[in-house]
Motif scaffolding. Structure first.
Motif, PDB file in Angstrom:
ATOM      1  N   TRP A  61      14.878  33.458  39.955  1.00  0.00           N
ATOM      2  CA  TRP A  61      15.018  34.800  40.379  1.00  0.00           C
ATOM      3  C   TRP A  61      14.887  35.704  39.407  1.00  0.00           C
ATOM      4  CZ3 TRP A  61      16.785  36.314  45.684  1.00  0.00           C
ATOM      5  CH2 TRP A  61      16.309  35.310  46.722  1.00  0.00           C
ATOM      6  N   LEU A  62      14.478  36.713  39.416  1.00  0.00           N
ATOM      7  CA  LEU A  62      14.447  37.734  38.328  1.00  0.00           C
ATOM      8  C   LEU A  62      14.811  39.269  38.904  1.00  0.00           C
ATOM      9  CD1 LEU A  62      13.560  38.562  35.441  1.00  0.00           C
ATOM     10  CD2 LEU A  62      11.322  39.103  36.093  1.00  0.00           C
ATOM     11  N   GLY A  63      15.613  39.796  38.359  1.00  0.00           N
ATOM     12  CA  GLY A  63      16.133  41.085  38.717  1.00  0.00           C
ATOM     13  C   GLY A  63      15.568  42.068  37.695  1.00  0.00           C
ATOM     14  N   LEU A  64      16.785  42.873  36.792  1.00  0.00           N
ATOM     15  CA  LEU A  64      16.277  43.806  36.005  1.00  0.00           C
ATOM     16  C   LEU A  64      15.991  43.058  34.772  1.00  0.00           C
ATOM     17  CD1 LEU A  64      18.816  46.633  36.479  1.00  0.00           C
ATOM     18  CD2 LEU A  64      16.430  46.521  37.085  1.00  0.00           C
ATOM     19  N   GLY A  65      16.049  41.719  34.506  1.00  0.00           N
ATOM     20  CA  GLY A  65      15.737  41.138  33.371  1.00  0.00           C
ATOM     21  C   GLY A  65      16.636  41.221  32.065  1.00  0.00           C
ATOM     22  N   SER A  66      17.901  41.448  32.533  1.00  0.00           N
ATOM     23  CA  SER A  66      18.817  41.485  31.332  1.00  0.00           C
ATOM     24  C   SER A  66      19.642  40.014  31.695  1.00  0.00           C
ATOM     25  CB  SER A  66      20.138  42.749  31.681  1.00  0.00           C
ATOM     26  OG  SER A  66      20.399  42.589  33.216  1.00  0.00           O
ATOM     27  N   ASN A  67      20.250  39.891  30.270  1.00  0.00           N
ATOM     28  CA  ASN A  67      20.929  38.634  30.213  1.00  0.00           C
ATOM     29  C   ASN A  67      19.980  37.462  30.174  1.00  0.00           C
ATOM     30  OD1 ASN A  67      23.286  39.710  29.396  1.00  0.00           O
ATOM     31  ND2 ASN A  67      24.811  38.587  31.046  1.00  0.00           N
ATOM     32  N   ALA A 138      28.734  50.815  36.891  1.00  0.00           N
ATOM     33  CA  ALA A 138      27.619  51.836  36.371  1.00  0.00           C
ATOM     34  C   ALA A 138      27.172  51.303  35.025  1.00  0.00           C
ATOM     35  CB  ALA A 138      28.290  53.199  36.266  1.00  0.00           C
ATOM     36  N   GLY A 139      27.735  50.506  34.138  1.00  0.00           N
ATOM     37  CA  GLY A 139      27.565  50.222  32.764  1.00  0.00           C
ATOM     38  C   GLY A 139      26.857  48.749  32.674  1.00  0.00           C
ATOM     39  N   ILE A 140      26.958  48.095  33.762  1.00  0.00           N
ATOM     40  CA  ILE A 140      26.192  46.874  33.744  1.00  0.00           C
ATOM     41  C   ILE A 140      24.732  47.033  34.093  1.00  0.00           C
ATOM     42  CG2 ILE A 140      25.965  44.493  34.925  1.00  0.00           C
ATOM     43  CD1 ILE A 140      29.114  44.849  35.563  1.00  0.00           C
ATOM     44  N   ASN A 151      29.787  36.587  37.796  1.00  0.00           N
ATOM     45  CA  ASN A 151      30.888  37.494  37.772  1.00  0.00           C
ATOM     46  C   ASN A 151      30.703  38.603  36.840  1.00  0.00           C
ATOM     47  OD1 ASN A 151      33.245  38.306  39.035  1.00  0.00           O
ATOM     48  ND2 ASN A 151      34.227  36.953  37.838  1.00  0.00           N
ATOM     49  N   ALA A 152      29.878  39.492  36.594  1.00  0.00           N
ATOM     50  CA  ALA A 152      29.662  40.383  35.759  1.00  0.00           C
ATOM     51  C   ALA A 152      30.864  41.492  35.686  1.00  0.00           C
ATOM     52  CB  ALA A 152      28.342  40.936  35.805  1.00  0.00           C
ATOM     53  N   GLY A 153      31.131  41.801  34.578  1.00  0.00           N
ATOM     54  CA  GLY A 153      32.344  42.708  34.347  1.00  0.00           C
ATOM     55  C   GLY A 153      32.374  43.623  33.342  1.00  0.00           C
ATOM     56  N   ALA A 154      32.809  44.656  33.154  1.00  0.00           N
ATOM     57  CA  ALA A 154      33.135  45.707  32.273  1.00  0.00           C
ATOM     58  C   ALA A 154      34.220  46.355  32.193  1.00  0.00           C
ATOM     59  CB  ALA A 154      31.765  46.396  32.297  1.00  0.00           C
ATOM     60  N   TRP A 155      34.995  46.755  31.231  1.00  0.00           N
ATOM     61  CA  TRP A 155      36.002  47.990  31.452  1.00  0.00           C
ATOM     62  C   TRP A 155      36.981  47.397  32.086  1.00  0.00           C
ATOM     63  CZ3 TRP A 155      31.064  50.815  31.790  1.00  0.00           C
ATOM     64  CH2 TRP A 155      30.559  51.375  30.599  1.00  0.00           C
ATOM     65  N   GLY A 156      37.380  46.261  32.216  1.00  0.00           N
ATOM     66  CA  GLY A 156      38.625  45.675  32.833  1.00  0.00           C
ATOM     67  C   GLY A 156      38.238  45.152  34.401  1.00  0.00           C
ATOM     68  N   GLY A 157      37.070  45.648  35.084  1.00  0.00           N
ATOM     69  CA  GLY A 157      36.597  45.283  36.315  1.00  0.00           C
ATOM     70  C   GLY A 157      35.542  44.022  36.422  1.00  0.00           C
ATOM     71  N   GLU A 158      35.684  43.212  37.467  1.00  0.00           N
ATOM     72  CA  GLU A 158      34.764  42.260  37.705  1.00  0.00           C
ATOM     73  C   GLU A 158      34.009  42.344  39.009  1.00  0.00           C
ATOM     74  OE1 GLU A 158      36.052  38.657  34.934  1.00  0.00           O
ATOM     75  OE2 GLU A 158      36.988  38.850  36.682  1.00  0.00           O
ATOM     76  N   THR A 159      32.975  41.693  39.381  1.00  0.00           N
ATOM     77  CA  THR A 159      32.352  41.896  40.642  1.00  0.00           C
ATOM     78  C   THR A 159      33.010  41.038  41.600  1.00  0.00           C
ATOM     79  OG1 THR A 159      30.237  42.041  39.094  1.00  0.00           O
ATOM     80  CG2 THR A 159      29.916  41.205  41.674  1.00  0.00           C
ATOM     81  N   TRP A 160      33.458  39.959  41.753  1.00  0.00           N
ATOM     82  CA  TRP A 160      33.940  39.045  42.776  1.00  0.00           C
ATOM     83  C   TRP A 160      35.079  39.549  43.310  1.00  0.00           C
ATOM     84  CZ3 TRP A 160      32.131  35.602  46.020  1.00  0.00           C
ATOM     85  CH2 TRP A 160      30.632  35.132  45.858  1.00  0.00           C
ATOM     86  N   PRO A 161      36.331  40.135  42.839  1.00  0.00           N
ATOM     87  CA  PRO A 161      37.207  40.932  43.438  1.00  0.00           C
ATOM     88  C   PRO A 161      36.906  41.622  44.602  1.00  0.00           C
ATOM     89  CG  PRO A 161      37.651  40.677  41.358  1.00  0.00           C
ATOM     90  CD  PRO A 161      36.349  40.398  41.475  1.00  0.00           C
ATOM     91  N   LEU A 162      35.827  42.157  44.605  1.00  0.00           N
ATOM     92  CA  LEU A 162      35.216  43.086  45.516  1.00  0.00           C
ATOM     93  C   LEU A 162      34.707  42.517  46.841  1.00  0.00           C
ATOM     94  CD1 LEU A 162      33.436  45.754  43.394  1.00  0.00           C
ATOM     95  CD2 LEU A 162      35.727  45.810  43.972  1.00  0.00           C
ATOM     96  N   VAL A 163      34.288  41.154  46.632  1.00  0.00           N
ATOM     97  CA  VAL A 163      33.512  40.569  47.515  1.00  0.00           C
ATOM     98  C   VAL A 163      34.080  40.001  48.760  1.00  0.00           C
ATOM     99  CG1 VAL A 163      31.861  38.593  47.948  1.00  0.00           C
ATOM    100  CG2 VAL A 163      31.779  39.927  45.882  1.00  0.00           C
TER     101      VAL A 163
END
Length: 315
Positions: A61-67, A138-140, A151-163
């Protein structure tokens, strides 16, 4: 390259590209051709397409192609490309919660977000609705599908706590609804049922100040622009931060800022970024990643672990 709609099955509504060069689909701007690249019309179209694949067909699977670093020889299989499709976001009043949510969150809102939606789009959408907690996205530089997978994250936030819940699909095209409890999320890694990919997620966000949320996004993006080589081809952060330290500090301490290998360079602005100066090959980028790992280990005794996934053949 050739273009076709469908794979010989008249019910398919997506777009199929054959022998498609992948450089323009990755943030590093490198990568050879994929045997097939499919852009589904919607989730049901994707299910139909996957059901028609051969059981031994390599699939990615390919999204924006980062990482993601795709080899110069490409990928001898099928890529599912979600950028520009599978990207809807809808808001729903959150009046019921699973066992993972408390009764005190009755005023929250659920956003149903498809895997192809960019993290930046999601952050802006939430802030305009006066929902808080997703500003860090916004910065990912990726899609929600990629953010869920690592589980991407930045500036102290991570994805999965929102799920709250996710929708997945397997290579036979079977779609499932799964609770968050079916997955274990850690630092830049997620484990769950094997052989399934994320189609969408229900994210629960609390109400807050819309103007303050949008202001925080602007502040975070300004900070990102000031400290990272924005606008140059890169994958974002190359290495995970080791416990209690930062990969960028270790790379800089090893004297590697500005180190070049062919057309690839360790960014002079942020040492945990490797940039394509314009003519880099995937092989040169991979070699520079290996060089950084070896040099940092010799200098500090720490073996940095890449966040980047390699796809295709690397010698």
């Amino acid at each position: 390259m050739s273009t076709s709609t469908g794979t010989g099955t008249s019910s398919l509504r997506g777009t199929l590209l054959l022998d498609e060069p992948l450089g323009r689909y990755t943030s590093w701007r490198v990568g050879g051709p994929a045997k097939r690249l499919y852009r589904p019309a919607d989730q049901q179209d994707l299910a139909c397409f996957l059901a028609g694949l051969e059981a031994d067909e390599p699939l990615f699977w390919l999204g924006l192609g980062s990482n993601l670093l795709i080899s110069d020889t490409g990928f001898p299989g099928t890529l599912i490309h979600t950028q520009g499709c599978l990207n809807t976001i809808t808001a729903h009043s959150d009046t019921q919660h699973s066992e993972t949510r408390g009764s005190g969150e009755a005023a929250a809102t659920t956003l149903r977000v498809e895997a192809g939606a960019s993290c930046a789009k999601l952050a802006r959408f939430a802030s305009r609705l006066g929902l808080v907690g997703a500003e860090f996205l916004a910065g990912i530089p990726g899609t929600l599908g990629g953010a869920l997978a690592m589980n991407a994250g930045a500036w102290g936030g991570e994805t999965w706590p929102l799920v709250e819940r996710v929708r997945t699909i397997d290579r036979e095209g079977q779609i499932r609804e799964r609770a968050r409890s079916a997955f274990r999320a850690g630092y830049r890694q997620v484990t769950g049922p094997e052989g399934e990919w994320f189609l969408s997620a229900d994210l629960v966000l609390a109400p807050g100040d819309s103007e303050a949320a949008q202001a925080r996004i602007r502040t975070l993006l300004d900070q990102r622009a000031a400290t990272q080589p924005i606008g140059l081809p890169s994958c974002g952060s190359v290495f995970r931060n080791p416990p209690g330290d930062h990969a960028a500090r270790l790379i800089e301490a090893a004297g590697l800022k500005g180190r070049r290998l062919g057309g690839a360079e360790v960014s002079p602005k942020h040492a945990n970024f490797i940039i394509n100066l314009g003519e880099a090959t995937a092989r040169e980028i991979a070699a520079l990643i290996d060089l950084v790992q070896d040099a940092v280990e010799r200098h500090s005794g720490i073996r940095l672990q890449p966040e980047v996934r390699r796809l295709g053949a690397f010698s």
